[in-house]
Design a protein around this motif. Structure first.
Motif, PDB file in Angstrom:
ATOM      1  N   ASP A  68      44.853  45.666  54.739  1.00  0.00           N
ATOM      2  CA  ASP A  68      46.074  46.578  54.025  1.00  0.00           C
ATOM      3  C   ASP A  68      46.679  45.908  52.643  1.00  0.00           C
ATOM      4  O   ASP A  68      46.549  46.317  51.893  1.00  0.00           O
ATOM      5  CB  ASP A  68      46.881  47.151  54.845  1.00  0.00           C
ATOM      6  N   LEU A  85      40.019  50.078  49.688  1.00  0.00           N
ATOM      7  CA  LEU A  85      41.462  50.518  49.948  1.00  0.00           C
ATOM      8  C   LEU A  85      42.438  50.823  48.760  1.00  0.00           C
ATOM      9  O   LEU A  85      42.859  51.870  48.974  1.00  0.00           O
ATOM     10  CB  LEU A  85      42.215  49.447  50.769  1.00  0.00           C
ATOM     11  N   GLU A 123      43.766  54.725  47.879  1.00  0.00           N
ATOM     12  CA  GLU A 123      45.123  54.833  48.100  1.00  0.00           C
ATOM     13  C   GLU A 123      45.728  55.183  46.777  1.00  0.00           C
ATOM     14  O   GLU A 123      46.923  55.848  46.465  1.00  0.00           O
ATOM     15  CB  GLU A 123      45.865  53.193  48.459  1.00  0.00           C
TER      16      GLU A 123
END
Length: 185
Positions: A112, A153, A157
């Motif tokens: 993350d 990711l 996002e």
């Protein structure tokens, strides 16, 4: 490729307190490009996989042959080559206030943070540098293993920002096609 055959420009940036490094290939003795052709096709960011660092793009298993590495191939094709060193790797192992050898908190990160903090920071650094040099081209991403997870990711996002800053899929295919044609027998 002999490391003395190319020169680099190290960039250091801070993402979430982590001091990250990125290398830009600024010259390569083997190239036949004219000065105005160097980097003309835009920036390419190489993101290594898990348990490695940016030097992985120069790894070889052929000690007798003189290998051609992907960074060299891209540079010789006219791309502005940038190689990141992800947080926690040998060349990105510093923090504003945490010691990686003494503070367990230093290692409290996962994909993350790598994808949502570091990848955008690297891309922004490339774009800011190139803008200062008079170029506004988008960044192409070449990833391996965990690097692909981190990049996906970030792209997922921040889709609007990504479409403004990262090459489209068809443009990325062009980069891949050029590399395949240079690597093929």
């Amino acid at each position: 490729m002999n490391p003395a055959a190319f020169s680099t420009f190290d960039r250091h940036l801070i993402s979430d307190g982590y001091k990250l490094s990125m290398v830009r290939i600024t010259s390569l003795s083997s190239t036949t490009l004219l000065p105005e052709e160097i980097g003309a096709k835009g920036p390419v960011l190489l993101h290594h996989g898990m348990r490695s660092d940016g030097l992985a793009w120069f790894a070889t298993n052929t000690p007798t042959a003189t290998p051609t590495f992907l960074p060299q191939t891209l540079y010789d094709a006219g791309y502005d080559v940038w190689i990141l060193n992800g947080r926690g790797t040998l060349h990105s192992r510093e923090h504003e206030y945490l010691d990686p050898d003494a503070d367990d908190e230093y290692w409290d990160f996962a994909s993350d943070e790598l994808g949502l903090e570091d990848v955008p920071a690297f891309i922004n650094e490339i774009l800011e540098t190139r803008k200062a040099e008079g170029s506004c081209q988008k960044v192409s991403l070449v990833t391996h293993s965990k690097g692909a997870t981190n990049a996906l990711l970030a792209l997922n996002e921040f889709p609007t920002t990504a479409s403004e800053r990262v090459q489209t899929r068809s443009e990325e295919r062009r980069v891949g096609k050029e590399c395949r044609s240079r690597w093929s027998p």
